[in-house]
Structures are given as structure tokens and as C-alpha cells.
Design a protein around this motif. Structure first.
Motif, PDB file in Angstrom:
ATOM      1  N   PRO A 294       0.830  -1.207   0.000  1.00  0.00           N
ATOM      2  CA  PRO A 294       0.000   0.000   0.000  1.00  0.00           C
ATOM      3  C   PRO A 294       0.867   1.261   0.000  1.00  0.00           C
ATOM      4  N   LEU A 295       0.297   2.350  -0.476  1.00  0.00           N
ATOM      5  CA  LEU A 295       0.976   3.633  -0.484  1.00  0.00           C
ATOM      6  C   LEU A 295       0.518   4.461   0.712  1.00  0.00           C
ATOM      7  N   LEU A 296       1.470   5.110   1.367  1.00  0.00           N
ATOM      8  CA  LEU A 296       1.168   6.006   2.477  1.00  0.00           C
ATOM      9  C   LEU A 296       1.127   7.429   1.938  1.00  0.00           C
ATOM     10  N   ILE A 297       0.003   8.088   2.158  1.00  0.00           N
ATOM     11  CA  ILE A 297      -0.202   9.464   1.697  1.00  0.00           C
ATOM     12  C   ILE A 297      -0.232  10.374   2.921  1.00  0.00           C
ATOM     13  N   ARG A 298       0.616  11.401   2.902  1.00  0.00           N
ATOM     14  CA  ARG A 298       0.688  12.340   4.023  1.00  0.00           C
ATOM     15  C   ARG A 298       0.834  13.749   3.458  1.00  0.00           C
ATOM     16  N   ASP A 299       0.063  14.674   4.007  1.00  0.00           N
ATOM     17  CA  ASP A 299       0.109  16.067   3.532  1.00  0.00           C
ATOM     18  C   ASP A 299      -0.114  16.138   2.025  1.00  0.00           C
ATOM     19  N   ARG A 300      -1.086  15.338   1.567  1.00  0.00           N
ATOM     20  CA  ARG A 300      -1.544  15.355   0.173  1.00  0.00           C
ATOM     21  C   ARG A 300      -0.439  14.974  -0.811  1.00  0.00           C
ATOM     22  N   ALA A 301       0.383  14.008  -0.420  1.00  0.00           N
ATOM     23  CA  ALA A 301       1.396  13.469  -1.337  1.00  0.00           C
ATOM     24  C   ALA A 301       1.772  12.070  -0.876  1.00  0.00           C
ATOM     25  N   GLY A 331      -4.605  12.243   9.894  1.00  0.00           N
ATOM     26  CA  GLY A 331      -4.630  12.757   8.529  1.00  0.00           C
ATOM     27  C   GLY A 331      -3.972  11.851   7.518  1.00  0.00           C
ATOM     28  N   ASP A 332      -3.220  10.822   7.974  1.00  0.00           N
ATOM     29  CA  ASP A 332      -2.594   9.879   7.041  1.00  0.00           C
ATOM     30  C   ASP A 332      -3.648   9.106   6.262  1.00  0.00           C
ATOM     31  N   ARG A 333      -3.299   8.799   5.021  1.00  0.00           N
ATOM     32  CA  ARG A 333      -4.147   7.968   4.177  1.00  0.00           C
ATOM     33  C   ARG A 333      -3.353   6.769   3.669  1.00  0.00           C
ATOM     34  N   LEU A 334      -4.040   5.641   3.515  1.00  0.00           N
ATOM     35  CA  LEU A 334      -3.444   4.434   2.949  1.00  0.00           C
ATOM     36  C   LEU A 334      -4.206   4.069   1.686  1.00  0.00           C
ATOM     37  N   LEU A 335      -3.476   3.923   0.588  1.00  0.00           N
ATOM     38  CA  LEU A 335      -4.088   3.503  -0.669  1.00  0.00           C
ATOM     39  C   LEU A 335      -3.688   2.060  -0.938  1.00  0.00           C
ATOM     40  N   CYS A 336      -4.659   1.141  -0.843  1.00  0.00           N
ATOM     41  CA  CYS A 336      -4.454  -0.273  -1.156  1.00  0.00           C
ATOM     42  C   CYS A 336      -4.983  -0.531  -2.557  1.00  0.00           C
ATOM     43  N   PHE A 337      -4.306  -1.415  -3.309  1.00  0.00           N
ATOM     44  CA  PHE A 337      -4.727  -1.658  -4.683  1.00  0.00           C
ATOM     45  C   PHE A 337      -4.284  -3.052  -5.112  1.00  0.00           C
ATOM     46  N   THR A 338      -4.965  -3.593  -6.109  1.00  0.00           N
ATOM     47  CA  THR A 338      -4.598  -4.895  -6.656  1.00  0.00           C
ATOM     48  C   THR A 338      -3.668  -4.706  -7.848  1.00  0.00           C
ATOM     49  N   ASP A 339      -2.999  -5.794  -8.243  1.00  0.00           N
ATOM     50  CA  ASP A 339      -1.967  -5.663  -9.275  1.00  0.00           C
ATOM     51  C   ASP A 339      -2.528  -5.321 -10.647  1.00  0.00           C
ATOM     52  N   GLY A 340      -3.842  -5.545 -10.858  1.00  0.00           N
ATOM     53  CA  GLY A 340      -4.426  -5.175 -12.143  1.00  0.00           C
ATOM     54  C   GLY A 340      -4.314  -3.698 -12.440  1.00  0.00           C
ATOM     55  N   LEU A 341      -4.117  -2.897 -11.401  1.00  0.00           N
ATOM     56  CA  LEU A 341      -4.019  -1.449 -11.579  1.00  0.00           C
ATOM     57  C   LEU A 341      -2.684  -1.049 -12.188  1.00  0.00           C
ATOM     58  N   ILE A 342      -1.623  -1.808 -11.910  1.00  0.00           N
ATOM     59  CA  ILE A 342      -0.281  -1.403 -12.349  1.00  0.00           C
ATOM     60  C   ILE A 342       0.312  -2.332 -13.401  1.00  0.00           C
ATOM     61  N   GLU A 343      -0.314  -3.478 -13.652  1.00  0.00           N
ATOM     62  CA  GLU A 343       0.247  -4.429 -14.616  1.00  0.00           C
ATOM     63  C   GLU A 343      -0.429  -4.362 -15.977  1.00  0.00           C
ATOM     64  N   GLU A 344      -1.370  -3.429 -16.139  1.00  0.00           N
ATOM     65  CA  GLU A 344      -2.074  -3.287 -17.417  1.00  0.00           C
ATOM     66  C   GLU A 344      -1.108  -2.886 -18.525  1.00  0.00           C
ATOM     67  N   LEU A 398      -9.218   3.095  -0.145  1.00  0.00           N
ATOM     68  CA  LEU A 398      -8.521   4.199   0.493  1.00  0.00           C
ATOM     69  C   LEU A 398      -9.023   4.370   1.927  1.00  0.00           C
ATOM     70  N   ILE A 399      -8.082   4.508   2.850  1.00  0.00           N
ATOM     71  CA  ILE A 399      -8.384   4.692   4.268  1.00  0.00           C
ATOM     72  C   ILE A 399      -7.776   6.016   4.725  1.00  0.00           C
ATOM     73  N   GLU A 400      -8.559   6.824   5.420  1.00  0.00           N
ATOM     74  CA  GLU A 400      -8.019   8.036   6.046  1.00  0.00           C
ATOM     75  C   GLU A 400      -8.237   7.944   7.549  1.00  0.00           C
ATOM     76  N   TRP A 401      -7.143   8.021   8.313  1.00  0.00           N
ATOM     77  CA  TRP A 401      -7.258   8.003   9.776  1.00  0.00           C
ATOM     78  C   TRP A 401      -7.152   9.412  10.316  1.00  0.00           C
ATOM     79  N   ARG A 402      -8.127   9.787  11.171  1.00  0.00           N
ATOM     80  CA  ARG A 402      -8.192  11.147  11.692  1.00  0.00           C
ATOM     81  C   ARG A 402      -7.920  11.230  13.187  1.00  0.00           C
ATOM     82  N   GLY A 403      -8.148  10.151  13.919  1.00  0.00           N
ATOM     83  CA  GLY A 403      -7.970  10.180  15.355  1.00  0.00           C
ATOM     84  C   GLY A 403      -9.151  10.821  16.064  1.00  0.00           C
ATOM     85  N   GLY A 404      -8.970  11.090  17.352  1.00  0.00           N
ATOM     86  CA  GLY A 404     -10.054  11.666  18.138  1.00  0.00           C
ATOM     87  C   GLY A 404     -11.037  10.599  18.582  1.00  0.00           C
TER      88      GLY A 404
END
Length: 413
Positions: A294-301, A331-344, A398-404
Motif C-alpha cells: 500500500p501507499l502512504l499518503i501524508r500532507d496530500r502526497a 490525517g494519514d491515508r493508505l491507498l491499497c490496490f490490486t496488481d491489475g491497476l499497475i500491470e495493465e 482508500l483509508i483516512e485516519w483522523r484520530g479523536g
């Protein structure tokens, strides 16, 4: 609004809160035994009682490209509207009311939310709008969304409206497996999307929020068609069985592995990724069984990949997997994806690749904020870049964790 609950010049139209509560109560009482096809006439009747007209109920299609009008007595049925660039689409994606003034009054578009799952939008016209109207119609739209979700369990009416192309049997199975495509609570938000919507077979995802723990799984069954859909069904069933028994991620993997092996033999497998996120602390645990990291997204990147030891896909009898851990920041986001997205492959070209995925992810998250909107926009942009065709299932979650916490929601006003 006058003191008696009526507008000047609007004799007989009462929009006070007391009236609204009675109207919603009557609607709820009558809805329990209401056949699905009578929801529209009932809602149209209630809308007319508050001075509304030209009611439309628009549902998102399975590709999440259009807002499709629901047919029914008492409804105004026009052409499908694009999700991008239309008032109905804006209400749907942003989960907020959109008001469009015109010569004949104000056209209101209200999101249809079942809990936090976005279903579509409700549109109607009023001569003029005040805060009483907004409050009442927001609550009415919420009740309509709940009615649609409840009735959808025993009718094909809403499925037929949303389907804009022939759907394969495998895709029918996969869509029936899925949880709601999105969920929002104060501490965390999730959203997923599957491509190709009308022919998906082996990809699926599942999630559940149990107390402070968000459980997530993404799978990709080998092959295509009904064989892949059948394996995916067993894999998701095995995952839910062990998750609901309260077992750890290693035991979840072992049970899924045994189920696939015993049912389909040693030459069949399902790649999988299982996660547990503590939404109070941000502590993330995961097991990777053959999936891209998965990709870790922080501060919109995109800032990192969640690299971890990878065990064999379920069905191959891998050793006990290592559970990886990481603590997220709010505020962190995790983008999970299957290989069909990148092996096309485009004809005669190279694989789409992870670098292009990261580049497009960074581009999309600069333009979109809401989790559901990001997933939708990214999936459609990537499909276009891959030539508009998908030869393999391509799924994102896509998962966004906010806390609280959410304790304030349990305190009456």
C-alpha cells in the motif's frame, strides 16, 4: 417563516420543526410495510405537503460516472446526469446540499446518505428556501436513503436503475459480496471502487468497524469469470468467519489458506492483504499475502510504501505470516490496490507501473479532498491513462485516519 410556521404568501404550507417531525413520523410509520415501488409516490406526496415539486431521486450507476434517475409514479424522470460537473453530482460527492436558484424557484439537491454511505441525491424545487426547509429536507433525504437501502434487499428495482450496461454473472456475485462502498465516522473514513464494474470477477474487498478496530481485507482471486468469483466468495466468507470469531491476523491467514486449498486444490490461490487499524491510537497491523505494498499518503502526497515481509498467497500453504506494524499520524491515508491497476499493458506498450500510479495519485489528491471523490477520480483517471480498457480487475481501497473520538455523538443536545 412567520410565528405560526407559515411563510407570508404561502398560506397552508407549514414548515415548522413540529410539523416536520410529524411529517417524518408519518412517513416512517407508513414505510415499514411499503412495497418498494410505492416509495416514490409516498415521498412525492410528502414533498408536496411542504410546497415542493418536480421530485427526482438519482442513484449512482455502478461505474460511478452518472447519476441515474429512478423511475416511478410521482417522480420527474430526465436524462442521467454526469457525476462531475452537475449539481446532483456535487451533492453526491461532497455530501452537502446544493441550491440552484432559477426563475421558477430554487432547485435543491440533497445527498442521500445511509449512515455515511453515499447512495445518490434527491432533487426538488421550492418557491423559496429558509433554514426550516433545509433542516426538514435534509432529514427527509436521510429517511429516503434508509428506505432505499432497506427495500433494496428484496427488490431489483434499484439495481435495474443503476445498471447502465449488461453485467456478467461473475460481477453479479462480486457486487453482492461487497459492503457499502464508503463509510465515515469521526475517526476514520474509507472508500473503495472496482473496475471493470460490469465484468469484475476475482477482486473484492471487505471491512468492518468493531469498537475501536477497523478490519480491512482486499483480495484478488486467480483467473477470470465464474471460477475467480467463486474463489473470491470463499475467501471473503473465510475472512469474515475468522474476523467475527475475534482471531488475530495470522490465524485469519491460516484459515483462509486452508479454505481455498481444501475447496480448490494446490494449483489455485488468492492474493490477499489483511489489516487492523486501531482508530483511537492509529496503530496499524497488516499481513501481506502477495499483494502490492500500500501507499502512504501524508500532507496530500505519497511519501512511502508500506513494505513488509510477504507470505505466499492463500491456498499455497504458506508459513505463519509475519504481522507488520506502523503507527499512523492523524490525517494519514493508505491507498491499497490490486496488481491489475499497475500491470495493465496498452497494445505494444509497457506496463502502466507503480511510478505512474504514484504520479497520478499525487495529481488527483491535489485536486480532490473527500476520500470517496479521490478514489473515484483516481480510478477513472487511471483507466483513461491505460487506454480506457481493463483486461484485469483493478481495485482500490482508500483509508483516512483522523484520530479523536465520537463520544459527542452519543450525547443528546
Amino acid at each position: 417563516m412567520t410565528e405560526g410556521g407559515q411563510r407570508p404568501g404561502m398560506s397552508g404550507v407549514d414548515r415548522s420543526e413540529g410539523f416536520g417531525e410529524r411529517l417524518l413520523g408519518v412517513l416512517l410509520d407508513r414505510a415499514h410495510e411499503m412495497p418498494p415501488q410505492l416509495i416514490a409516490p409516498l415521498v412525492a406526496e410528502e414533498v408536496a405537503r411542504v410546497g415542493g415539486r418536480d421530485l427526482s431521486i438519482l442513484l449512482q450507476d455502478y461505474e460511478q460516472m452518472r447519476m441515474v434517475p429512478l423511475p416511478g409514479r410521482g417522480l420527474t424522470v430526465g436524462d442521467p446526469e454526469p457525476v462531475e460537473g452537475s449539481p446532483a453530482g456535487e451533492a453526491f460527492l461532497r455530501r452537502r446540499t446544493v441550491e440552484v436558484p432559477g426563475e421558477g424557484g430554487v432547485r435543491m439537491y440533497l445527498p442521500l446518505l445511509d449512515g455515511s454511505d453515499q447512495i445518490g441525491a434527491m432533487a426538488l424545487t421550492l418557491d423559496s428556501v429558509d433554514d426550516d426547509d433545509r433542516r426538514l429536507l435534509r432529514r427527509l433525504a436521510g429517511l429516503v436513503a434508509d428506505m432505499i437501502v432497506i427495500k433494496d434487499a428484496y427488490t431489483d428495482l434499484f439495481f435495474r436503475a443503476r445498471r447502465r450496461a449488461p453485467m456478467s454473472v461473475a460481477a453479479e456475485i462480486q457486487w453482492s459480496l461487497l459492503p457499502p462502498l464508503s463509510m465515515t465516522v469521526p475517526q476514520v473514513e474509507v472508500a473503495g471502487i472496482l473496475e471493470p464494474a460490469y465484468d469484475v470477477a476475482g477482486d473484492s474487498f471487505d471491512y468492518a468497524l468493531n469498537g475501536d478496530i477497523l478490519h480491512v481485507a482486499m483480495i484478488d482471486a486467480m483467473g477470470h469469470g465464474l471460477d475467480a468469483a467463486t474463489m473470491a466468495t470463499v475467501a471473503i466468507g473465510a475472512y469474515r468467519h475468522t474476523r467475527r470469531a475475534g482471531t488475530g491476523l495470522s490465524e485469519v491467514y491460516a484459515f483462509m489458506d486452508k479454505a481455498i486449498n481444501e475447496q480448490f486444490g494446490h494449483d489455485h490461490f488468492v492474493t490477499a492483504q489483511m489489516m487492523c487499524l486501531n482508530i483511537a491510537t492509529g496503530r496499524l497491523q497488516w499481513v501481506n499475502a502477495g499483494h502490492p505494498a500500500p501507499l502512504l499518503i501524508r500532507d496530500r502526497a505519497v511519501v512511502d510504501r508500506l513494505e513488509s515481509p510477504t507470505t505466499l498467497p492463500v491456498g499455497f500453504g504458506g508459513e505463519q505470516p509475519q504481522v507488520s506494524e506502523r503507527v499512523l499520524r492523524p490525517g494519514d491515508r493508505l491507498l491499497c490496490f490490486t496488481d491489475g491497476l499497475i500491470e495493465e499493458h496498452q497494445a505494444g506498450g509497457e506496463q502502466f507501473g507503480e511510478e505512474q500510479l504514484i504520479e497520478w495519485t499525487n495529481r488527483v489528491i491535489r485536486e480532490h479532498t473527500a476520500v470517496r471523490a479521490v478514489v473515484r477520480a483516481l480510478s477513472h483517471a487511471l483507466k483513461k491513462e491505460r487506454g480506457g480498457n481493463t483486461s484485469d480487475d483493478a481495485t482500490m481501497f482508500l483509508i483516512e485516519w483522523r484520530g479523536g473520538d465520537a463520544d459527542h455523538l452519543a450525547v443528546p443536545d
